[in-house]
Enzyme design. Structure first.
Site, PDB file in Angstrom:
ATOM      1  N   HIS A 187       0.831  -1.204   0.000  1.00  0.00           N
ATOM      2  CA  HIS A 187       0.000   0.000   0.000  1.00  0.00           C
ATOM      3  C   HIS A 187       0.870   1.261   0.000  1.00  0.00           C
ATOM      4  CE1 HIS A 187      -2.874  -3.020   1.519  1.00  0.00           C
ATOM      5  NE2 HIS A 187      -3.798  -2.242   0.996  1.00  0.00           N
ATOM      6  N   ASP A 257      -4.688  -5.912  -8.147  1.00  0.00           N
ATOM      7  CA  ASP A 257      -4.850  -5.249  -6.859  1.00  0.00           C
ATOM      8  C   ASP A 257      -5.028  -3.757  -7.165  1.00  0.00           C
ATOM      9  OD1 ASP A 257      -5.049  -4.832  -4.139  1.00  0.00           O
ATOM     10  OD2 ASP A 257      -3.199  -5.888  -3.642  1.00  0.00           O
TER      11      ASP A 257
END
Length: 322
Positions: A187, A257
Protein backbone atom coordinates in the site's frame (compact mmCIF):
# COMPACT_ATOMS: atom_id res chain seq x y z
CA UNK A 1 -18.35 -8.57 -31.62
CA UNK A 2 -21.34 -10.80 -30.90
CA UNK A 3 -24.40 -9.27 -29.15
CA UNK A 4 -23.34 -11.15 -26.01
CA UNK A 5 -19.93 -9.48 -26.08
CA UNK A 6 -21.47 -6.07 -26.75
CA UNK A 7 -23.36 -6.42 -23.47
CA UNK A 8 -20.25 -7.43 -21.55
CA UNK A 9 -19.39 -5.17 -18.60
CA UNK A 10 -16.16 -3.21 -18.62
CA UNK A 11 -12.99 -4.12 -16.72
CA UNK A 12 -12.76 -1.22 -14.24
CA UNK A 13 -13.85 -1.68 -10.61
CA UNK A 14 -14.42 1.64 -8.81
CA UNK A 15 -15.56 2.72 -5.36
CA UNK A 16 -18.07 5.19 -3.94
CA UNK A 17 -17.66 7.74 -1.19
CA UNK A 18 -20.48 7.23 1.29
CA UNK A 19 -23.76 5.62 2.30
CA UNK A 20 -25.65 6.73 -0.82
CA UNK A 21 -24.75 7.44 -4.44
CA UNK A 22 -24.07 10.94 -5.70
CA UNK A 23 -25.11 12.01 -9.19
CA UNK A 24 -21.46 11.94 -10.28
CA UNK A 25 -21.11 8.40 -8.98
CA UNK A 26 -24.23 7.28 -10.82
CA UNK A 27 -22.78 8.66 -14.04
CA UNK A 28 -19.47 6.92 -13.39
CA UNK A 29 -21.12 3.58 -12.64
CA UNK A 30 -23.14 3.78 -15.86
CA UNK A 31 -19.99 4.14 -17.95
CA UNK A 32 -19.56 1.09 -20.21
CA UNK A 33 -15.92 0.65 -19.15
CA UNK A 34 -17.01 0.07 -15.52
CA UNK A 35 -17.85 -3.49 -14.54
CA UNK A 36 -17.84 -3.50 -10.77
CA UNK A 37 -17.91 -1.60 -7.48
CA UNK A 38 -15.85 -2.26 -4.37
CA UNK A 39 -17.35 -1.22 -1.02
CA UNK A 40 -15.44 -0.18 2.09
CA UNK A 41 -16.25 0.41 5.76
CA UNK A 42 -17.11 4.02 4.91
CA UNK A 43 -20.03 2.71 2.84
CA UNK A 44 -21.54 0.80 5.76
CA UNK A 45 -23.80 2.16 8.48
CA UNK A 46 -25.97 -0.91 9.00
CA UNK A 47 -27.37 -3.88 7.09
CA UNK A 48 -30.48 -2.08 5.87
CA UNK A 49 -28.51 0.91 4.55
CA UNK A 50 -25.94 -1.17 2.69
CA UNK A 51 -28.69 -3.27 1.15
CA UNK A 52 -30.32 -0.09 -0.20
CA UNK A 53 -26.96 1.05 -1.55
CA UNK A 54 -26.42 -2.28 -3.32
CA UNK A 55 -29.95 -2.17 -4.73
CA UNK A 56 -29.29 1.32 -6.11
CA UNK A 57 -26.03 0.17 -7.70
CA UNK A 58 -27.67 -2.90 -9.18
CA UNK A 59 -30.52 -0.89 -10.70
CA UNK A 60 -28.14 1.25 -12.76
CA UNK A 61 -27.06 -1.34 -15.31
CA UNK A 62 -27.93 -4.49 -17.20
CA UNK A 63 -26.02 -6.72 -16.86
CA UNK A 64 -25.80 -5.57 -13.27
CA UNK A 65 -22.48 -4.40 -11.89
CA UNK A 66 -20.46 -6.84 -9.80
CA UNK A 67 -20.46 -5.65 -6.17
CA UNK A 68 -17.36 -6.63 -4.18
CA UNK A 69 -15.89 -6.11 -0.73
CA UNK A 70 -12.84 -7.15 1.29
CA UNK A 71 -14.50 -9.23 4.00
CA UNK A 72 -11.91 -11.78 5.14
CA UNK A 73 -12.44 -11.61 8.89
CA UNK A 74 -10.22 -10.27 11.64
CA UNK A 75 -8.93 -6.76 10.90
CA UNK A 76 -10.13 -6.96 7.29
CA UNK A 77 -13.90 -7.08 7.75
CA UNK A 78 -15.61 -4.03 6.28
CA UNK A 79 -19.12 -4.62 7.64
CA UNK A 80 -19.50 -4.99 11.41
CA UNK A 81 -22.82 -4.02 13.04
CA UNK A 82 -25.37 -6.76 12.37
CA UNK A 83 -22.75 -9.06 10.86
CA UNK A 84 -21.03 -12.01 12.52
CA UNK A 85 -17.53 -11.15 13.76
CA UNK A 86 -15.29 -13.40 11.67
CA UNK A 87 -11.98 -14.28 13.38
CA UNK A 88 -8.65 -13.83 11.62
CA UNK A 89 -7.82 -16.86 9.50
CA UNK A 90 -4.75 -17.65 11.61
CA UNK A 91 -7.15 -18.95 14.26
CA UNK A 92 -8.23 -21.67 11.84
CA UNK A 93 -4.58 -22.58 11.35
CA UNK A 94 -4.12 -22.78 15.11
CA UNK A 95 -7.20 -25.00 15.39
CA UNK A 96 -5.71 -27.21 12.66
CA UNK A 97 -2.71 -27.90 14.91
CA UNK A 98 -5.08 -29.39 17.50
CA UNK A 99 -7.87 -30.84 15.37
CA UNK A 100 -7.45 -30.76 11.57
CA UNK A 101 -10.92 -32.03 10.69
CA UNK A 102 -12.59 -29.62 13.09
CA UNK A 103 -10.61 -26.79 11.50
CA UNK A 104 -11.90 -27.74 8.05
CA UNK A 105 -15.45 -27.93 9.38
CA UNK A 106 -15.12 -24.53 11.02
CA UNK A 107 -13.66 -23.03 7.84
CA UNK A 108 -16.70 -24.24 5.90
CA UNK A 109 -19.03 -22.79 8.53
CA UNK A 110 -17.30 -19.41 8.45
CA UNK A 111 -17.28 -19.36 4.65
CA UNK A 112 -21.01 -19.99 4.60
CA UNK A 113 -21.59 -17.19 7.12
CA UNK A 114 -19.48 -14.73 5.13
CA UNK A 115 -21.25 -15.63 1.90
CA UNK A 116 -24.80 -15.71 3.22
CA UNK A 117 -24.55 -12.46 5.17
CA UNK A 118 -22.96 -10.61 2.26
CA UNK A 119 -25.41 -12.04 -0.26
CA UNK A 120 -28.29 -10.95 1.96
CA UNK A 121 -26.81 -7.44 1.91
CA UNK A 122 -26.59 -7.51 -1.88
CA UNK A 123 -22.85 -8.13 -2.28
CA UNK A 124 -21.71 -10.59 -4.96
CA UNK A 125 -18.08 -11.30 -4.05
CA UNK A 126 -15.71 -11.07 -1.12
CA UNK A 127 -12.01 -10.88 -1.96
CA UNK A 128 -11.15 -13.94 0.10
CA UNK A 129 -9.41 -16.31 0.88
CA UNK A 130 -5.90 -15.05 1.57
CA UNK A 131 -3.56 -17.77 0.30
CA UNK A 132 -0.34 -16.08 1.44
CA UNK A 133 1.84 -18.21 3.69
CA UNK A 134 2.53 -17.08 7.24
CA UNK A 135 6.34 -16.74 7.14
CA UNK A 136 6.28 -14.40 10.13
CA UNK A 137 7.82 -11.65 7.98
CA UNK A 138 4.93 -9.56 6.58
CA UNK A 139 3.03 -7.33 8.98
CA UNK A 140 0.45 -6.43 6.32
CA UNK A 141 -0.41 -10.14 5.98
CA UNK A 142 0.19 -11.27 9.55
CA UNK A 143 -2.78 -13.12 11.02
CA UNK A 144 -4.72 -12.83 7.76
CA UNK A 145 -2.84 -15.96 6.65
CA UNK A 146 -4.12 -19.40 7.61
CA UNK A 147 -0.75 -21.06 8.23
CA UNK A 148 2.85 -21.34 7.10
CA UNK A 149 2.40 -24.75 5.47
CA UNK A 150 0.97 -24.52 1.93
CA UNK A 151 -0.81 -27.86 2.38
CA UNK A 152 -2.70 -26.56 5.41
CA UNK A 153 -3.48 -23.29 3.63
CA UNK A 154 -4.88 -25.24 0.68
CA UNK A 155 -7.15 -27.48 2.72
CA UNK A 156 -8.50 -24.69 4.90
CA UNK A 157 -9.03 -22.43 1.88
CA UNK A 158 -10.82 -25.24 0.05
CA UNK A 159 -13.14 -25.66 3.03
CA UNK A 160 -13.78 -21.91 3.26
CA UNK A 161 -14.49 -21.81 -0.48
CA UNK A 162 -16.97 -24.66 -0.07
CA UNK A 163 -18.84 -22.65 2.56
CA UNK A 164 -18.90 -19.60 0.33
CA UNK A 165 -20.25 -21.67 -2.54
CA UNK A 166 -22.99 -23.14 -0.33
CA UNK A 167 -24.12 -19.54 0.17
CA UNK A 168 -24.01 -18.86 -3.57
CA UNK A 169 -20.77 -16.86 -3.52
CA UNK A 170 -17.58 -17.29 -5.54
CA UNK A 171 -14.10 -16.56 -4.15
CA UNK A 172 -10.86 -14.75 -4.87
CA UNK A 173 -7.49 -16.19 -3.88
CA UNK A 174 -4.87 -13.57 -3.10
CA UNK A 175 -2.10 -12.39 -3.42
CA UNK A 176 -0.55 -14.50 -6.18
CA UNK A 177 2.13 -15.87 -6.12
CA UNK A 178 2.51 -14.91 -2.46
CA UNK A 179 2.93 -11.81 -0.28
CA UNK A 180 3.97 -13.58 2.90
CA UNK A 181 7.76 -13.42 2.44
CA UNK A 182 8.18 -9.77 1.40
CA UNK A 183 8.11 -7.59 4.50
CA UNK A 184 7.13 -4.23 2.93
CA UNK A 185 3.48 -3.15 2.68
CA UNK A 186 2.54 -2.68 -0.99
CA UNK A 187 0.00 0.00 0.00
CA UNK A 188 2.89 2.35 0.79
CA UNK A 189 6.01 0.74 -0.75
CA UNK A 190 7.17 -1.72 -3.39
CA UNK A 191 7.88 -5.07 -1.70
CA UNK A 192 10.71 -7.25 -3.04
CA UNK A 193 10.95 -11.05 -2.75
CA UNK A 194 14.45 -12.19 -3.73
CA UNK A 195 13.79 -15.93 -3.68
CA UNK A 196 14.18 -18.10 -6.80
CA UNK A 197 11.20 -19.28 -8.82
CA UNK A 198 11.53 -22.87 -7.60
CA UNK A 199 11.12 -21.88 -3.96
CA UNK A 200 8.09 -19.70 -4.69
CA UNK A 201 6.36 -22.28 -6.91
CA UNK A 202 6.94 -25.15 -4.47
CA UNK A 203 5.74 -23.21 -1.44
CA UNK A 204 3.89 -19.88 -1.74
CA UNK A 205 2.25 -20.47 -5.12
CA UNK A 206 1.47 -24.14 -4.49
CA UNK A 207 -2.09 -23.54 -3.17
CA UNK A 208 -3.11 -21.96 -6.48
CA UNK A 209 -2.24 -25.13 -8.36
CA UNK A 210 -3.67 -27.49 -5.76
CA UNK A 211 -6.98 -25.63 -5.49
CA UNK A 212 -7.53 -25.83 -9.24
CA UNK A 213 -11.17 -25.30 -10.20
CA UNK A 214 -12.06 -24.44 -6.60
CA UNK A 215 -10.70 -20.94 -7.35
CA UNK A 216 -13.05 -18.64 -9.24
CA UNK A 217 -10.76 -15.60 -9.29
CA UNK A 218 -7.26 -14.56 -8.28
CA UNK A 219 -5.65 -11.26 -7.28
CA UNK A 220 -1.89 -10.93 -7.88
CA UNK A 221 0.48 -9.16 -5.54
CA UNK A 222 2.11 -5.78 -6.08
CA UNK A 223 5.40 -7.53 -5.26
CA UNK A 224 8.52 -7.80 -7.42
CA UNK A 225 10.26 -11.18 -7.63
CA UNK A 226 13.47 -10.10 -9.41
CA UNK A 227 14.75 -13.63 -10.02
CA UNK A 228 11.61 -14.22 -12.10
CA UNK A 229 10.66 -10.81 -13.58
CA UNK A 230 11.52 -7.16 -12.93
CA UNK A 231 7.80 -6.24 -12.97
CA UNK A 232 5.44 -6.80 -10.00
CA UNK A 233 3.36 -9.95 -10.42
CA UNK A 234 0.26 -7.99 -11.39
CA UNK A 235 2.11 -6.43 -14.33
CA UNK A 236 4.01 -9.57 -15.34
CA UNK A 237 3.03 -11.70 -18.34
CA UNK A 238 5.40 -14.36 -17.05
CA UNK A 239 3.60 -14.63 -13.72
CA UNK A 240 0.04 -14.32 -14.99
CA UNK A 241 0.05 -15.90 -18.44
CA UNK A 242 3.00 -18.29 -18.36
CA UNK A 243 2.80 -19.47 -14.76
CA UNK A 244 -0.73 -18.86 -13.46
CA UNK A 245 -2.66 -19.55 -16.66
CA UNK A 246 -0.45 -22.06 -18.51
CA UNK A 247 1.59 -23.83 -15.83
CA UNK A 248 -1.01 -23.88 -13.05
CA UNK A 249 -4.03 -24.08 -15.34
CA UNK A 250 -6.04 -21.25 -13.78
CA UNK A 251 -9.04 -20.30 -15.94
CA UNK A 252 -10.94 -17.78 -13.80
CA UNK A 253 -10.93 -14.00 -13.52
CA UNK A 254 -7.72 -12.18 -12.62
CA UNK A 255 -8.28 -8.96 -10.66
CA UNK A 256 -5.50 -6.42 -10.38
CA UNK A 257 -4.85 -5.25 -6.86
CA UNK A 258 -5.65 -1.56 -6.35
CA UNK A 259 -3.83 0.38 -9.08
CA UNK A 260 -3.54 3.44 -6.84
CA UNK A 261 -1.33 1.62 -4.33
CA UNK A 262 2.32 2.62 -4.09
CA UNK A 263 3.36 -0.86 -5.19
CA UNK A 264 1.74 -0.16 -8.57
CA UNK A 265 3.54 3.14 -9.17
CA UNK A 266 6.46 1.40 -10.90
CA UNK A 267 4.29 1.09 -14.03
CA UNK A 268 3.70 4.84 -14.43
CA UNK A 269 0.48 6.87 -14.40
CA UNK A 270 -2.98 5.34 -14.07
CA UNK A 271 -3.27 4.70 -17.81
CA UNK A 272 0.13 3.00 -17.94
CA UNK A 273 -0.72 0.91 -14.88
CA UNK A 274 -4.03 -0.22 -16.36
CA UNK A 275 -2.43 -1.00 -19.72
CA UNK A 276 0.39 -2.95 -18.06
CA UNK A 277 -2.10 -4.95 -15.97
CA UNK A 278 -4.30 -5.79 -18.96
CA UNK A 279 -1.32 -6.70 -21.15
CA UNK A 280 0.02 -8.96 -18.41
CA UNK A 281 -3.27 -10.85 -18.23
CA UNK A 282 -5.51 -9.09 -15.70
CA UNK A 283 -9.22 -9.11 -16.54
CA UNK A 284 -10.44 -6.49 -14.07
CA UNK A 285 -8.77 -3.35 -12.74
CA UNK A 286 -9.31 -1.97 -9.24
CA UNK A 287 -9.08 1.82 -8.88
CA UNK A 288 -9.83 2.77 -5.29
CA UNK A 289 -9.98 6.01 -3.31
CA UNK A 290 -9.21 8.19 -6.33
CA UNK A 291 -12.38 8.97 -8.32
CA UNK A 292 -10.40 11.49 -10.36
CA UNK A 293 -8.09 8.72 -11.56
CA UNK A 294 -11.03 6.40 -12.19
CA UNK A 295 -12.65 9.05 -14.40
CA UNK A 296 -9.39 9.70 -16.24
CA UNK A 297 -8.93 5.98 -16.87
CA UNK A 298 -12.41 5.14 -18.13
CA UNK A 299 -12.41 8.17 -20.41
CA UNK A 300 -9.36 6.95 -22.36
CA UNK A 301 -9.03 3.21 -21.76
CA UNK A 302 -8.98 1.11 -24.91
CA UNK A 303 -10.44 -2.32 -24.14
CA UNK A 304 -12.38 -5.11 -25.82
CA UNK A 305 -13.55 -8.26 -24.03
CA UNK A 306 -11.66 -11.44 -24.86
CA UNK A 307 -13.31 -14.65 -25.98
CA UNK A 308 -13.57 -16.09 -22.46
CA UNK A 309 -14.33 -12.81 -20.71
CA UNK A 310 -18.10 -12.97 -20.19
CA UNK A 311 -18.03 -16.63 -19.12
CA UNK A 312 -15.42 -15.89 -16.47
CA UNK A 313 -17.20 -12.75 -15.29
CA UNK A 314 -20.55 -14.54 -14.97
CA UNK A 315 -18.95 -17.33 -12.93
CA UNK A 316 -18.27 -14.81 -10.18
CA UNK A 317 -22.03 -14.63 -9.56
CA UNK A 318 -22.96 -18.33 -9.11
CA UNK A 319 -26.01 -17.56 -7.01
CA UNK A 320 -27.45 -14.68 -9.02
CA UNK A 321 -28.87 -14.45 -12.53
CA UNK A 322 -27.38 -11.77 -14.80
Amino acid sequence: MTPCMQRAPGPVVVDVAGFTLTDAERDRLRHPKVGGVILFARNFANSEQVRRLCDDIRALRSPQLLICVDHEGGRVQRFREGFTAIPPMRELGELWERAPLEACKEATRLGRIIGSELREAGVDLSFTPVLDLDHGRSAVIGNRAFHGDPRVVTLLARSLNHGLLLAGMANCGKHFPGHGWASADSHVALPIDERPLKAIIEHDAAPYGWLGEALFSVMPAHVVYPQVDHQPAGFSRKWLKTILRSRLGFDGVIFSDDLTMEGAAIAGDIHARARAALDAGCDMLLVCNRPDLADALIAKLQWRPGRQWLRRWQALRPGRDV
